[in-house]
Write a protein that holds these residues in place. Structure first.
Motif, PDB file in Angstrom:
ATOM      1  N   PRO A   2      -7.562  -0.841 -14.688  1.00 47.21           N
ATOM      2  CA  PRO A   2      -7.952   0.231 -14.992  1.00 47.21           C
ATOM      3  C   PRO A   2      -9.274   0.340 -13.086  1.00 47.21           C
ATOM      4  N   GLY A   3      -9.011   2.032 -13.012  1.00 45.01           N
ATOM      5  CA  GLY A   3      -9.198   2.292 -11.660  1.00 45.01           C
ATOM      6  C   GLY A   3      -7.917   2.202 -10.770  1.00 45.01           C
ATOM      7  N   GLU A   4      -6.458   1.315 -10.761  1.00 46.25           N
ATOM      8  CA  GLU A   4      -5.941   1.413  -9.747  1.00 46.25           C
ATOM      9  C   GLU A   4      -5.015   2.442  -9.802  1.00 46.25           C
ATOM     10  N   THR A   5      -4.520   3.175 -10.244  1.00 46.74           N
ATOM     11  CA  THR A   5      -4.211   4.421 -10.542  1.00 46.74           C
ATOM     12  C   THR A   5      -5.183   5.508  -9.769  1.00 46.74           C
ATOM     13  N   GLU A   6      -6.018   5.291  -9.675  1.00 39.57           N
ATOM     14  CA  GLU A   6      -6.789   6.172  -8.975  1.00 39.57           C
ATOM     15  C   GLU A   6      -6.642   5.786  -7.006  1.00 39.57           C
ATOM     16  N   LYS A   7      -6.614   4.673  -7.109  1.00 35.45           N
ATOM     17  CA  LYS A   7      -7.011   3.749  -5.868  1.00 35.45           C
ATOM     18  C   LYS A   7      -5.293   4.467  -4.893  1.00 35.45           C
ATOM     19  N   ALA A   8      -4.336   4.549  -5.974  1.00 33.03           N
ATOM     20  CA  ALA A   8      -2.675   5.112  -5.301  1.00 33.03           C
ATOM     21  C   ALA A   8      -3.131   5.908  -5.042  1.00 33.03           C
ATOM     22  N   LEU A   9      -3.365   6.548  -5.911  1.00 31.44           N
ATOM     23  CA  LEU A   9      -3.552   8.028  -5.322  1.00 31.44           C
ATOM     24  C   LEU A   9      -4.266   8.806  -4.638  1.00 31.44           C
ATOM     25  N   LYS A  10      -5.000   8.014  -3.919  1.00 26.79           N
ATOM     26  CA  LYS A  10      -6.235   8.287  -3.209  1.00 26.79           C
ATOM     27  C   LYS A  10      -5.496   7.832  -1.282  1.00 26.79           C
ATOM     28  N   ALA A  11      -4.550   6.844  -1.930  1.00 23.26           N
ATOM     29  CA  ALA A  11      -4.217   5.603  -1.083  1.00 23.26           C
ATOM     30  C   ALA A  11      -3.188   6.645  -0.561  1.00 23.26           C
ATOM     31  N   GLY A  12      -2.258   7.194  -0.945  1.00 20.05           N
ATOM     32  CA  GLY A  12      -1.303   7.998  -1.054  1.00 20.05           C
ATOM     33  C   GLY A  12      -2.063   9.411  -0.179  1.00 20.05           C
ATOM     34  N   THR A  13      -3.067  10.296  -0.869  1.00 24.04           N
ATOM     35  CA  THR A  13      -3.661  11.013  -0.072  1.00 24.04           C
ATOM     36  C   THR A  13      -3.478  10.663   1.895  1.00 24.04           C
ATOM     37  N   GLU A  14      -4.668   9.171   1.394  1.00 22.89           N
ATOM     38  CA  GLU A  14      -4.704   9.551   3.195  1.00 22.89           C
ATOM     39  C   GLU A  14      -3.600   8.687   3.740  1.00 22.89           C
ATOM     40  N   CYS A  15      -2.908   8.318   3.051  1.00 19.92           N
ATOM     41  CA  CYS A  15      -0.904   8.066   4.596  1.00 19.92           C
ATOM     42  C   CYS A  15      -0.840   9.332   4.705  1.00 19.92           C
ATOM     43  N   LEU A  16      -1.275  10.997   3.622  1.00 21.22           N
ATOM     44  CA  LEU A  16      -0.262  12.379   3.868  1.00 21.22           C
ATOM     45  C   LEU A  16      -1.213  12.907   5.201  1.00 21.22           C
ATOM     46  N   LYS A  17      -2.797  12.751   5.334  1.00 18.92           N
ATOM     47  CA  LYS A  17      -3.977  12.236   6.145  1.00 18.92           C
ATOM     48  C   LYS A  17      -3.597  11.914   7.405  1.00 18.92           C
ATOM     49  N   ALA A  18      -2.578  10.939   7.250  1.00 18.68           N
ATOM     50  CA  ALA A  18      -2.694  10.419   8.441  1.00 18.68           C
ATOM     51  C   ALA A  18      -0.968  11.294   9.220  1.00 18.68           C
ATOM     52  N   CYS A  19      -0.714  11.294   8.295  1.00 18.63           N
ATOM     53  CA  CYS A  19      -0.075  12.170   9.323  1.00 18.63           C
ATOM     54  C   CYS A  19      -0.161  13.521   9.854  1.00 18.63           C
ATOM     55  N   ALA A  20      -0.417  14.099   8.946  1.00 20.78           N
ATOM     56  CA  ALA A  20      -1.768  15.314   9.346  1.00 20.78           C
ATOM     57  C   ALA A  20      -2.144  15.148  10.700  1.00 20.78           C
ATOM     58  N   ASP A  21      -3.239  14.569  10.480  1.00 22.21           N
ATOM     59  CA  ASP A  21      -3.632  14.160  12.060  1.00 22.21           C
ATOM     60  C   ASP A  21      -2.708  14.389  12.717  1.00 22.21           C
ATOM     61  N   VAL A  22      -1.612  13.525  12.980  1.00 18.57           N
ATOM     62  CA  VAL A  22      -0.999  13.730  13.933  1.00 18.57           C
ATOM     63  C   VAL A  22      -0.158  15.375  14.602  1.00 18.57           C
ATOM     64  N   GLY A  23       0.193  16.246  13.508  1.00 18.04           N
ATOM     65  CA  GLY A  23      -0.080  16.998  13.494  1.00 18.04           C
ATOM     66  C   GLY A  23       1.622  16.989  12.713  1.00 18.04           C
ATOM     67  N   GLY A  24       1.467  16.140  11.792  1.00 21.25           N
ATOM     68  CA  GLY A  24       2.478  16.383  11.309  1.00 21.25           C
ATOM     69  C   GLY A  24       2.730  17.127  10.375  1.00 21.25           C
ATOM     70  N   SER A  25       3.128  17.371   8.681  1.00 22.33           N
ATOM     71  CA  SER A  25       3.344  17.234   7.642  1.00 22.33           C
ATOM     72  C   SER A  25       3.418  16.915   6.512  1.00 22.33           C
ATOM     73  N   ILE A  26       2.636  17.595   5.446  1.00 18.55           N
ATOM     74  CA  ILE A  26       2.221  16.770   4.112  1.00 18.55           C
ATOM     75  C   ILE A  26       3.553  16.355   3.453  1.00 18.55           C
TER      76      ILE A  26
END
Lengths: 488, 424
Positions: free
Chosen positions: A399-423
């Motif tokens: 329980p709760g791990e899927t949400e964690k995974a989705l959140k981690a995925g979004t954070e990875c994309l944020k990390a890319c966007a923050d250096v001028g990248g794309s999602i």
């Protein structure tokens, strides 16, 4: 007999009856049990049932179906092999799914002009197989190429390992026949002739994720196979050394055909998968580098690559000694996503892109995200183009791990966007990354894109609810995604 | 911002406003467009001014927005192989900047010293080497575009691979400035080739078909030329001194690979062909002269009318277009210098002579091209002639969608009104 059949049809949804008239009785699915396998594509987190699935055999039928949907206000969408990873073919609005799999002919090959004309349901790898005896091939090679269709490739502007040197789908499309959302048929780039005067509608359609029109014939550029290929495998004890070697190779003026990277977790996965090659278990990163072209020039390039790797403290580096060995290395890489199933019950693939020079710092950020979330993240990616594929490993039964995974995925994309990248570099936005579009585009920029959708698709009946965050709805979708999670 | 008032617009190519504005910041571009839009002024956009004879039915605009002072490299990370540059930077300035890093933008349009990158992208200009390196649509990865209402919209990103949202870059490439003002351009780069050479193969007119066969076998062989451009005898005479059909086969690679391919050419060339090879600096010098041969709108001298045609066809049909043009030029008494890309299908023809001759040449070539499913457009011709020849021809599938796009983006026709196909 006849009478019974008539009775059976009487209770039938009149729309189904009408669609049946267009494609024929056998070319439509509408019973709930038949529709089950169409409730999602390669993005399995979200599911929804279509109204029906129809299988047209030619442009006229596609046009007639679309016209019917348009006249009757029925949502509809096109689907190829269903390998999309962002949910672009999921029928969110009880759509009529127009499956293109029966339109799978190769219509014409013109070697002199280096072009081939195919129907959208033609399988990517089949194209290369059909022309390889003459020494030609089709360059875009997504990992799913043995099953995915060219039509789907156009919709998603698919990439692949070899697009570093040869470009993605949009660079190989010369002409499209398109059924517009009201059923009208237009031809773009007729006869594959370049630069036809007018706005580049073909370029807009490619990668529009099936929201602007349905492609019914595709003219692609085909290439002569390179004279030679050399493939190098390099093992590193430090991730940072590996990622710096990537930049060094590119900066040295070498344009590799492919430059792929895997980290330790990913290597553990592929070695436990169907195509292990015996990578040492204790290395931190590996690079798979391929150069191709004129045989006489390859040795020099390979020497240069070896030298760069040595300067970056490579533990071991080798050149494939045979086509068989090269094939094994590539099979190991190309089945990498699926191989994660061997070390984790579930995984989520992400698809961020960064300027290559930021690779070391973004990888570090991803490891930090992994640590904070408590989830392992494997990285298998197209390092040469800066196209990352963090694979977030989790267990949906916890329980709760899927949400964690989705959140981690979004954070990875944020990390890319923050250096001028794309999602997203090749998987598309679909429904998966709608909300993340805000990481890289302003409200005005999204609006500018939606204005284009309105020109093509004014009633938004074609593949509705994809690509763009809708202020009132995106939060809800996010919520639904989280509620219906059942990855894999 | 430098502003010039009451500028004379009496010249042969039109597409000019009586007031010229030269912004030096993006904000100035944005403010200028906002003002033009609010006041209902029509605006023509120019960079180096080479393409004022390209398209356009109206002779004059209220204002001209010149991006000639909006120049310079904004961002360049050598390891990323991308560059972000302001629209008014000339191609030569950009290439000179990149030279220090052994990199280049792989685009080889006409007049690199005068043409700006913004103009080249807006007009979708290219050269012979697009056969291998692609054209603007393959190189541009991101733009900053000022919309007619002054809003700045970014398209794409500064990464080489990106499928987030619609590929809006494509909308502005080749749009002739009718949708927005491109302010900044981010492009993919390539390493400067380690070595380059150019093989020239010349044959007499009656032998020209041997060059076609050779081009076919080159493409079917595993050699990788960067161009396969056929010059007609007149252009060849000017550039090489030899009045003969000449095929240009360029190679760019490490030296060993280039030499290897030259060897292939030597072995496979037609018996009757004269073969020359230009190495390195000589090859570059040749291309320089090649890029400057066609006339452009900066040349205001009177005298014989010269127009420039661009044709598009299936790649190998470029051969028959060049040949057909030879035939037509004798029939209608005009002079033609032409080259056609047998690997990419774009040909360029400079036609000079009487206006009637030119009109009839264009008409006949258009008919011929249409039969091959190709097209002919006019990249450069005087305003007067634009009244008797539609620069864009008259048919394009999907024109109604283009009109709708124009309406959605520039509803008041502020930008380059009527400059593009169908009066867009």
């Amino acid at each position: 007999m006849l009478k019974r059949k008539k009775n059976k049809r009487e209770g039938m949804d009149p729309h189904i009856r009408s669609l049946m008239k267009i494609v024929g009785e056998k070319e439509i699915l509408y019973k709930p049990e038949d529709l089950l396998s169409y409730d999602c594509d390669g993005f399995t987190v979200h599911k929804a049932m279509p109204k029906a699935v129809v299988f047209p055999e030619n442009t006229e039928e596609v046009s007639a179906i679309v016209r019917y949907c348009h006249m009757n206000n029925l949502p509809f969408l096109a689907r190829g092999a269903g390998t999309g990873l962002s949910g672009g073919a999921i029928p969110l609005n009880n759509e009529v799914i127009i499956s293109m799999v029966k339109m799978k002919k190769m219509l014409h090959v013109d070697l002199e002009n280096r072009q081939a004309v195919v129907q959208p349901g033609f399988v990517n790898l089949k194209l290369t197989h059909s022309i390889s005896d003459k020494g030609y091939y089709y360059a875009p090679d997504p990992s799913s190429q043995y099953v995915c269709t060219i039509g789907g490739n156009v919709a998603e502007n698919a990439g692949g390992a070899h697009c570093l040197k040869y470009g993605v789908t949009t660079n190989h499309i010369l002409g499209l026949e398109v059924v517009l959302p009201d059923g009208e048929v237009i031809e773009l780039g007729e006869a594959g002739v370049p630069d036809r005067p007018g706005y580049d509608l073909m370029g807009l359609l490619t990668g529009s994720e099936g929201t602007l029109g349905i492609v019914t014939t595709i003219t692609v550029r085909i290439l002569k196979s390179p004279q030679g290929k050399q493939t190098v495998l390099a093992y590193f004890d430090q991730v940072e050394d590996g990622s710096r070697a990537v930049s060094d190779i590119i900066s040295a003026g070498i344009v590799p055909a492919a430059l792929e990277m895997m980290d330790k977790t990913a290597i553990e996965g592929v070695e436990a998968g169907t195509y292990p090659v015996g990578h040492p278990p204790d290395i931190e990163a590996l690079l798979l580098i391929e150069v191709d072209g004129i045989l006489a020039g390859l040795e020099e390039q390979v020497e240069h690559i070896l030298e760069v790797c040595r300067k970056r403290n490579v533990r071991e580096v080798k050149v494939a000694s045979s086509e068989e060995e090269r094939g094994r290395w590539w099979a190991n890489r190309k089945t990498g996503f699926g191989a994660m199933g061997a070390i984790s019950p579930d995984y989520l693939v992400q698809d961020g892109v960064i300027p290559r020079s930021r690779l070391p710092e973004v990888l570090q950020n991803i490891y930090d995200i992994s640590r904070t979330s408590g989830l392992r993240i494997a990285n298998i990616f197209h390092a040469g183009d800066g196209n990352l594929h963090p694979l977030i490993l989790f267990d949906s039964r916890v329980p709760g791990e899927t949400e964690k995974a989705l959140k981690a995925g979004t954070e990875c994309l944020k990390a890319c966007a923050d250096v001028g990248g794309s999602i997203t570099g090749e998987h598309g936005v679909g429904i998966e990354k709608k909300e993340e579009m805000r990481f890289i585009f302003t409200e005005e920029e999204l609006e500018a894109q939606m204005r284009i959708r309105e020109v093509f698709n004014p009633y938004d009946l074609l593949n509705k609810g994809k690509l763009f965050p809708t202020p009132s709805r995106c939060m809800d979708v996010k919520k639904i995604v989280k509620e219906t999670v059942a990855v894999k | 911002m430098e502003t010039k008032h009451n500028v004379s617009i009496e010249d042969r190519f039109g597409n000019r406003g009586t007031e010229v504005y030269k912004p030096v910041t993006e904000k100035e571009i944005s403010d200028f467009l906002k003002k033009a839009n609010e006041e209902g002024k029509s605006v023509s956009i120019e960079g180096g001014g080479t393409k004022r004879g390209y398209g356009g039915q109206g002779e004059a605009y209220d204002w001209t927005l010149s991006l000639a002072d909006w120049k310079g490299v904004v961002e360049h990370q050598a390891g990323d192989m991308t560059v972000t540059v302001r629209a008014g930077t000339t191609i030569a300035e950009l290439q000179t900047f990149l030279e220090d890093y052994d990199q280049k933008v792989s685009i080889d349009p006409c007049w690199p010293d005068d043409s700006t990158i913004g103009g080249v992208i807006s007009a979708n200009e290219s050269g012979p080497k697009r056969m291998n390196y692609g054209s603007a649509r393959d190189l541009v990865i991101g733009l900053r575009v000022v919309y007619p209402d002054g809003e700045v919209i970014r398209t794409g990103a500064k990464v080489v691979k990106n499928v987030a949202g619609y590929d809006m870059n494509k909308l502005f490439i080749g749009a002739m400035g009718t949708l927005g003002v491109i302010s900044e351009i981010t492009m993919k780069l390539r390493p400067k080739p380690k070595y380059e050479s150019l093989v020239l193969l010349s044959v007499e007119e009656e032998e020209v078909d041997t060059l076609r066969s050779l081009a076919v076998s080159i493409q079917d062989a595993m050699i990788e030329p960067v161009c396969l451009e056929l010059m007609n005898p007149q252009l060849s005479k000017y550039l090489t001194g030899r009045e003969a059909y000449t095929l240009l086969v360029g190679f760019e690679d490490v030296e060993k690979a280039v030499k290897d391919q030259e060897g292939w050419m030597e072995y496979h060339k037609p018996a009757s062909a004269q073969m020359d090879v230009k190495q390195e600096e000589d090859a570059r010098e040749f291309w320089k002269a090649f890029s400057k041969r066609a006339p452009n709108a900066l040349d205001q001298s009177d005298g014989e009318t010269k127009v420039v045609l661009k044709t598009g066809s299936k790649p190998m049909e470029a051969f028959s277009i060049i040949k057909e043009a030879e035939k037509i030029q004798h029939e209608v008494s005009v002079q033609v210098e032409s080259h056609g890309g047998l690997g990419h299908g774009i040909s360029q023809l400079v036609v000079s002579g009487s206006e009637e001759g030119i009109v009839s040449f264009v008409d006949q070539l258009r008919k011929y091209a249409a039969k091959q499913k190709g097209y002919v457009i006019l990249k450069h011709l005087p305003t007067e002639l634009r009244k008797s020849i539609d620069p864009w021809g008259n048919y394009t599938s999907g024109l109604f969608l283009m009109e709708k796009i124009k309406k959605a983006v520039d509803p008041d026709h502020t930008l380059n009104h009527q400059r593009f196909i169908g009066g867009i």
